[in-house]
Scaffold this active site. Structure first.
Site, short mmCIF file in Angstrom:
data_model
loop_
_atom_site.label_atom_id
_atom_site.label_comp_id
_atom_site.label_asym_id
_atom_site.label_seq_id
_atom_site.Cartn_x
_atom_site.Cartn_y
_atom_site.Cartn_z
N HIS A 164 24.86 21.87 -14.69
CA HIS A 164 26.09 20.36 -14.11
C HIS A 164 26.37 20.23 -16.26
CE1 HIS A 164 26.39 16.35 -13.53
NE2 HIS A 164 26.88 16.22 -14.61
N HIS A 216 29.55 16.81 -11.46
CA HIS A 216 28.97 18.32 -11.92
C HIS A 216 30.12 19.47 -12.49
CE1 HIS A 216 25.60 20.66 -10.35
NE2 HIS A 216 26.83 21.50 -9.30
N CYS A 229 20.84 18.57 -7.84
CA CYS A 229 21.75 18.27 -8.92
C CYS A 229 20.60 17.32 -10.01
CB CYS A 229 22.87 18.45 -9.53
SG CYS A 229 22.97 19.07 -11.78
N ASN A 285 23.79 25.87 -24.09
CA ASN A 285 23.68 27.31 -23.15
C ASN A 285 24.52 27.24 -22.21
OD1 ASN A 285 20.76 27.79 -24.74
ND2 ASN A 285 19.68 27.01 -23.77
N GLN A 313 21.60 20.65 -25.39
CA GLN A 313 20.34 20.13 -25.18
C GLN A 313 20.61 20.01 -26.90
OE1 GLN A 313 16.61 22.00 -23.65
NE2 GLN A 313 18.75 23.57 -22.52
N HIS A 368 26.02 19.86 -19.67
CA HIS A 368 24.80 19.33 -20.66
C HIS A 368 24.97 20.12 -22.01
CE1 HIS A 368 21.93 21.96 -18.20
NE2 HIS A 368 20.78 21.98 -19.35
ZN LIG Z 1 25.09 17.83 -11.38
#
Ligand SMILES: [Zn+2]
Ligand SMILES: [Zn+2]
Ligand SMILES: [Zn+2]
Length: 304
Positions: free
Chosen positions: A130, A79, A32, A119, A134, A132
């Site tokens: 993972h 993660h 990752c 998303n 944007q 996150h």
């Molecule tokens: Zn990760």
């Protein structure tokens, strides 16, 4: 390099970022790129052994200086976490990160609109699991925020303020409130379980929010995503769109709000954008917003 072309028939820009075809696609757990860099292991995108929140330039950007920006915001070094599983303090810190990025990107000459989004889930095209989000700094005002500004013109005032007042007096689609915001399924939602999280005092952007309001925004956001996961007893895929005032030449105020578009209409069935949605631009719904609101209120009740 990405390339912009203007689609005359639709009156809108299209961005081509062909290098994105090579971007990391659902890497296995051990590779990752958003994990911390562990001693003895190959470095990831993040040269830290542990971290809380990290922002960096997207390696496969749709926009980049001097014509815009594309950044990745990693919420945690865990993660297997997700936004809904983060402690309130982390989500509050995320609000400050968003605020900072809005300020810094918004100050750039080449950025007309700062768009923060997430998303979540393979159903909406996630390529990295993972947790996150944007941020895009568009070098032009994109169509959706432009439509919101046009609504302000049409209605002669701030549309989110007006809709908020309507939803609160109607009440059937209202989900919850705190001292700073209200959450509701919009009267004419396009997605089955679409929810809007709207600041109740008029705030053009995160920059106009004080510390207490950012805390309350974090609380409302957590409450929503946790309730979403309770809806079908599974991590609910969604697109989260943060709408704020444009930062470039476009006039009009804007009003900070978060829109959530989950693509599911049942626990297993996806809502596809098909003939009517794509070719005519008219959404055909399967779930009435009032029914969606009832189901969501029940789901929120199941979250301790
Ligand atoms: Zn990760
Ligand atoms: Zn307003
Ligand atoms: Zn909006």
């Amino acid at each position: 390099m990405s390339e912009l072309r203007f689609n005359e028939l639709r009156g809108e820009e299209v961005a081509y970022a062909i290098h994105r075809q090579d971007r990391t696609f659902l890497p296995d757990r051990a590779h990752c790129p958003l994990d911390p860099s562990r001693p003895g292991a190959p470095p990831t995108e993040i040269p830290l052994e542990e971290f809380e929140i990290v922002v960096f330039d997207n390696r496969f950007p749709a926009f980049e200086a001097p014509t815009g920006a594309a950044e990745v915001v990693v919420y945690t070094d865990d993660h297997d976490a997700s936004l809904s599983g983060l402690p309130i303090e982390r989500v509050e810190a995320l609000m400050w990160v968003w605020r900072h990025r809005y300020e810094e990107l918004g100050a750039r000459e080449d950025v007309e609109y700062v768009y923060i989004f997430e998303n979540r889930g393979v159903e909406v095209g996630v390529t990295l699991h993972h947790p996150h989000g944007q941020i895009y700094g568009y070098p032009f005002l994109p169509p959706v925020p432009a439509l919101e500004l046009a609504a302000d013109e049409r209605l002669g005032g701030c549309t989110p303020c007006l809709l908020l007042e309507r939803e609160r007096s109607d009440g059937r689609r209202l989900l919850f409130e705190n001292d700073a915001l209200s959450a509701y399924v919009p009267e004419a939602a396009r997605w089955p379980y679409e929810v809007h999280l709207v600041m109740r005092p008029h705030r053009a952007s995160l920059l106009e929010c004080g510390p207490r309001e950012l805390r309350l925004l974090a609380e409302g956001l957590l409450r929503l995503v946790r309730g979403y996961d309770a809806l079908f007893a599974r991590p609910l895929p969604y697109v989260m769109a943060v709408h704020q005032a444009p930062t470039g030449a476009a006039t009009g105020s804007g009003h900070l709000h978060l829109e959530f578009y989950p693509p599911l209409r049942t626990a297993e069935k996806l809502k596809y954008l098909a003939g009517s949605e794509q070719g005519a631009g008219t959404f055909i719904g399967d779930v009435l917003p009032e029914e969606a609101a009832t189901a969501l209120r029940e789901a929120f009740g199941r979250v301790s």
